[in-house]
Design a protein around this motif. Structure first.
Motif, PDB file in Angstrom:
ATOM      1  N   UNK A   1      -6.273  11.414 -14.025  1.00  0.00           N
ATOM      2  CA  UNK A   1      -6.272  12.135 -12.702  1.00  0.00           C
ATOM      3  C   UNK A   1      -5.189  11.212 -12.188  1.00  0.00           C
ATOM      4  N   UNK A   2      -4.691  12.063 -11.307  1.00  0.00           N
ATOM      5  CA  UNK A   2      -3.392  11.966 -10.264  1.00  0.00           C
ATOM      6  C   UNK A   2      -3.429  12.031  -9.094  1.00  0.00           C
ATOM      7  N   UNK A   3      -4.256  11.711  -8.157  1.00  0.00           N
ATOM      8  CA  UNK A   3      -4.941  11.747  -6.446  1.00  0.00           C
ATOM      9  C   UNK A   3      -3.548  11.486  -5.829  1.00  0.00           C
ATOM     10  N   UNK A   4      -3.447  12.039  -4.648  1.00  0.00           N
ATOM     11  CA  UNK A   4      -2.934  11.781  -3.780  1.00  0.00           C
ATOM     12  C   UNK A   4      -3.748  12.230  -1.898  1.00  0.00           C
ATOM     13  N   UNK A  24      -9.936   6.653  -5.684  1.00  0.00           N
ATOM     14  CA  UNK A  24      -9.844   5.505  -6.244  1.00  0.00           C
ATOM     15  C   UNK A  24     -10.907   6.076  -7.397  1.00  0.00           C
ATOM     16  N   UNK A  25     -12.344   6.261  -6.510  1.00  0.00           N
ATOM     17  CA  UNK A  25     -13.290   6.676  -8.122  1.00  0.00           C
ATOM     18  C   UNK A  25     -12.865   7.753  -8.394  1.00  0.00           C
ATOM     19  N   UNK A  26     -12.040   9.185  -8.116  1.00  0.00           N
ATOM     20  CA  UNK A  26     -11.318  10.324  -7.770  1.00  0.00           C
ATOM     21  C   UNK A  26     -10.524  10.150  -9.339  1.00  0.00           C
ATOM     22  N   UNK A  32      -4.587   7.284 -10.696  1.00  0.00           N
ATOM     23  CA  UNK A  32      -2.760   7.103 -10.893  1.00  0.00           C
ATOM     24  C   UNK A  32      -3.382   7.383  -9.164  1.00  0.00           C
ATOM     25  N   UNK A  33      -3.399   7.049  -8.226  1.00  0.00           N
ATOM     26  CA  UNK A  33      -2.989   6.825  -6.746  1.00  0.00           C
ATOM     27  C   UNK A  33      -1.842   6.740  -5.936  1.00  0.00           C
ATOM     28  N   UNK A  72      -2.859   2.512 -11.400  1.00  0.00           N
ATOM     29  CA  UNK A  72      -1.702   2.371 -10.821  1.00  0.00           C
ATOM     30  C   UNK A  72      -1.893   2.497  -9.931  1.00  0.00           C
ATOM     31  N   UNK A  73      -1.291   2.948  -8.502  1.00  0.00           N
ATOM     32  CA  UNK A  73      -1.162   3.223  -7.153  1.00  0.00           C
ATOM     33  C   UNK A  73      -0.137   2.450  -6.397  1.00  0.00           C
TER      34      UNK A  73
END
Length: 152
Positions: A1-4, A24-26, A32-33, A72-73
């Motif tokens: 999942x891509x999270x912002x 990061x957990x999500x 990717x954060x 990845x972040x």
């Protein structure tokens, strides 16, 4: 999942850490954060002094490295309330009780532009010993430390 997730993160306190950890957990192991970090110009509207962007970015990177997240972040400059959240392809945004209106507005603008809405994940703000929110303003005023302990 891509999270912002986004913020000024100065000083980096336990509330910010909850926000980052949830992001990061999500995202999960293959996610990717993207962390939007307010630029010095955008952060200059704050009521308290803000350390330079490079210092805040370094603190964030150190915290993330110390958590050993193996995904990845990226930290990108945030020049306004929305950053790349209007145009980017991502799945979820993580916000606090204080910043949920921004996430709602992001989805409204995305919908107007024909983009799909993103999931909004709200974390509870971390409370200090006095049962009030930990905030950078309170820390700068000398009321509490970054962990919410009352300073005398």
């Amino acid at each position: 999942m891509k999270v912002m997730v986004g913020g000024t993160f100065d000083p980096l306190h336990d509330g910010h850490k909850r926000l980052l950890d949830r992001s990061f957990e999500l995202a999960g192991p293959s996610g990717h954060v993207l962390i939007g970090l307010t630029t010095d110009v955008f952060a200059s509207h704050k009521v308290h002094p803000i350390r330079p962007f490079a210092e805040r970015k370094s603190d964030l990177a150190q915290y993330i490295a110390g958590k050993n997240y193996h995904i990845d972040w990226l930290i990108e400059p945030l020049n306004d309330r929305f950053g790349s959240a209007i145009e980017s392809d991502f799945d979820a945004i993580v916000v606090s009780e204080e910043t949920i209106p921004v996430a709602v507005e992001i989805n409204k603008i995305r919908r107007e532009k024909g983009k799909r809405k993103v999931d909004i994940h709200q974390i509870s703000c971390v409370l200090a010993e006095d049962s009030r929110w930990i905030s950078s303003t309170r820390i700068y005023r000398g009321e509490i430390d970054v962990h919410g302990h009352i300073l005398h």
